[in-house]
Design an enzyme around this catalytic site. Sequence first.
Site, PDB file in Angstrom:
ATOM      1  N   ARG A  50      22.783  13.475  47.732  1.00 15.03           N
ATOM      2  CA  ARG A  50      23.540  13.826  46.521  1.00 15.03           C
ATOM      3  C   ARG A  50      22.616  13.870  45.300  1.00 15.03           C
ATOM      4  O   ARG A  50      22.797  14.682  44.403  1.00 15.03           O
ATOM      5  CB  ARG A  50      24.692  12.822  46.315  1.00 15.03           C
ATOM      6  CG  ARG A  50      25.394  12.957  44.986  1.00 15.03           C
ATOM      7  CD  ARG A  50      26.853  12.519  45.019  1.00 15.03           C
ATOM      8  NE  ARG A  50      27.098  11.291  45.734  1.00 15.03           N
ATOM      9  CZ  ARG A  50      26.818  10.057  45.271  1.00 15.03           C
ATOM     10  NH1 ARG A  50      26.257   9.911  44.095  1.00 15.03           N
ATOM     11  NH2 ARG A  50      27.092   8.998  45.997  1.00 15.03           N
ATOM     12  N   TYR A 102      33.055  32.439  28.140  1.00 17.51           N
ATOM     13  CA  TYR A 102      33.669  32.405  29.475  1.00 17.51           C
ATOM     14  C   TYR A 102      34.944  31.560  29.411  1.00 17.51           C
ATOM     15  O   TYR A 102      34.902  30.387  29.048  1.00 17.51           O
ATOM     16  CB  TYR A 102      32.667  31.853  30.497  1.00 17.51           C
ATOM     17  CG  TYR A 102      33.289  31.649  31.838  1.00 17.51           C
ATOM     18  CD1 TYR A 102      33.883  32.710  32.505  1.00 17.51           C
ATOM     19  CD2 TYR A 102      33.317  30.404  32.428  1.00 17.51           C
ATOM     20  CE1 TYR A 102      34.493  32.533  33.727  1.00 17.51           C
ATOM     21  CE2 TYR A 102      33.916  30.209  33.661  1.00 17.51           C
ATOM     22  CZ  TYR A 102      34.513  31.281  34.296  1.00 17.51           C
ATOM     23  OH  TYR A 102      35.127  31.097  35.505  1.00 17.51           O
ATOM     24  N   ASP A 175      24.547  29.660  27.559  1.00 17.71           N
ATOM     25  CA  ASP A 175      24.990  30.245  28.825  1.00 17.71           C
ATOM     26  C   ASP A 175      24.322  31.615  28.925  1.00 17.71           C
ATOM     27  O   ASP A 175      24.697  32.557  28.230  1.00 17.71           O
ATOM     28  CB  ASP A 175      26.521  30.366  28.852  1.00 17.71           C
ATOM     29  CG  ASP A 175      27.043  30.927  30.180  1.00 17.71           C
ATOM     30  OD1 ASP A 175      26.245  31.557  30.909  1.00 17.71           O
ATOM     31  OD2 ASP A 175      28.246  30.757  30.468  1.00 17.71           O
ATOM     32  N   LYS A 200      26.436  34.426  40.028  1.00 14.95           N
ATOM     33  CA  LYS A 200      26.412  35.831  39.562  1.00 14.95           C
ATOM     34  C   LYS A 200      25.061  36.465  39.890  1.00 14.95           C
ATOM     35  O   LYS A 200      24.708  36.569  41.037  1.00 14.95           O
ATOM     36  CB  LYS A 200      26.750  35.875  38.072  1.00 14.95           C
ATOM     37  CG  LYS A 200      27.881  34.942  37.644  1.00 14.95           C
ATOM     38  CD  LYS A 200      29.205  35.273  38.317  1.00 14.95           C
ATOM     39  CE  LYS A 200      30.249  34.212  37.946  1.00 14.95           C
ATOM     40  NZ  LYS A 200      31.534  34.414  38.580  1.00 14.95           N
TER      41      LYS A 200
HETATM   42  C1  PLP Z   1      29.329  33.615  31.806  1.00 15.45           C
HETATM   43  C2  PLP Z   1      29.858  32.652  32.840  1.00 15.45           C
HETATM   44  N1  PLP Z   1      29.581  31.353  32.707  1.00 15.45           N
HETATM   45  C3  PLP Z   1      30.035  30.459  33.615  1.00 15.45           C
HETATM   46  C4  PLP Z   1      30.804  30.838  34.698  1.00 15.45           C
HETATM   47  C5  PLP Z   1      31.285  29.805  35.681  1.00 15.45           C
HETATM   48  O1  PLP Z   1      30.577  29.925  36.886  1.00 15.45           O
HETATM   49  P1  PLP Z   1      31.189  29.495  38.312  1.00 15.45           P
HETATM   50  O2  PLP Z   1      32.284  30.464  38.643  1.00 15.45           O
HETATM   51  O3  PLP Z   1      30.023  29.556  39.235  1.00 15.45           O
HETATM   52  O4  PLP Z   1      31.711  28.106  38.170  1.00 15.45           O
HETATM   53  C6  PLP Z   1      31.113  32.180  34.858  1.00 15.45           C
HETATM   54  C7  PLP Z   1      31.967  32.610  35.989  1.00 15.45           C
HETATM   55  O5  PLP Z   1      32.530  33.685  35.976  1.00 15.45           O
HETATM   56  C8  PLP Z   1      30.622  33.117  33.907  1.00 15.45           C
HETATM   57  O6  PLP Z   1      30.911  34.424  34.020  1.00 15.45           O
END
Ligand code: PLP
Length: 382
Positions: A50, A102, A175, A200
């Site tokens: 972990r 997001y 992000d 992604k």
């Molecule tokens: C810009 C962005 N940040 C964070 C996330 C969250 O990622 P996850 O779906 O892997 O938890 C996403 C998911 O769509 C995203 O598009």
Amino acid sequence: MNSKHPESITAQALGWVDEATRAITPPIHVSSTYIRDADNQYRSGRIYVRDNNPAFDQAEAVINTLEGGHQTLLFASGMAAATAVFQALQPGDHVLAPQVMYWSLRNWLMSFARGWGLDVELIDMTSPDALQRALRPGKTKLVWIESPANPLWTVTDIAASAQLAHDAGALLAVDSTVPTPVLSQPIALGADIVMHAATKYLNGHSDLVAGTLTARADNEHWQRVRKVRAQIGGTLGSFESWLLLRGLRTLHLRVRAACASAQRIAEHFHGHRHVAEVLYPGLPGCQGHEIAKRQMRGGFGGMLSIRVRGDGRGGEAAAIAVAANTALWKRATSLGGVESLIEHRASVEGAGTPAPPDLLRLSVGIEHVDDLIADLEQALAR
Ligand SMILES: Cc1ncc(COP(=O)(O)O)c(C=O)c1O
């Protein structure tokens, strides 16, 4: 610091070779625990999976090199990575985040993070003046930005935000899922933490969920982030870590192809008779184009949105019908895979979304751009 071009770093995953077998791709380590030395020490540095899984090593090192960071950690999802940054703060800390971001993270911030005692404030992060006004020196501990930001693809000036955050004694976290390290390196612009939903582009094949955090430097907050991962346990599985490394090898090819096609698609549908607006930082008239030119290299990303003209029946119904009538574009959520996706974003985000009801979000894949344009054309014409 690795002096090779980023393409060479990713294609060979830093050129590592498995010492035991001379294999050029790593084995998948699945052991959950490690043998302790007879004298009760753990000289291997491995104790329990972990906290420390050899399956993470290469993917973490590749991403860390691309981002120019001090250390990178893999997480079980983008959300596990993002929320660790906030969970490492203390109740009462003031946090600034964008109104356009997001949606699932925004929801978590407004519910769980607030409930846990973080003082979360959402602001217009595209305006340095708004950020300056909202910062409370000594009280604001973290500024979170996303650029370009879901689902309007608004651009935030990373260097200006870093300067303002640091002047107030706050950390800046970015992000960077959409630009990826191919187009943007937030740490070089002053960011303290870079986050990716590796689900992604970093993986790129829509076949795993993963997240990453990269820190510019070791500090008290980062130590706590590491504890959040180890103790709360949002760690990635061994097979997913291996898949992520495989996806990373073609990151540059995929991102460049998606960017080139997204630019063509944006230009094609800009001013189209069935399209009210194209939202894409690569278009000169769009918000943030000049900043994006400075802080993104080699393209403006593979994500764009179009607003569909209603022509009498309302933009929302028209947009949903267009998504239903595409064939090559797949009607699904998510982004950053090799296949192109189309989504009526307001339906996903629900109440409080900044997405207008006539907006379709497009994640451009690596199919031939002429086919993608033709498919959207026929869906818009119906
Ligand atoms: C810009 C962005 N940040 C964070 C996330 C969250 O990622 P996850 O779906 O892997 O938890 C996403 C998911 O769509 C995203 O598009």
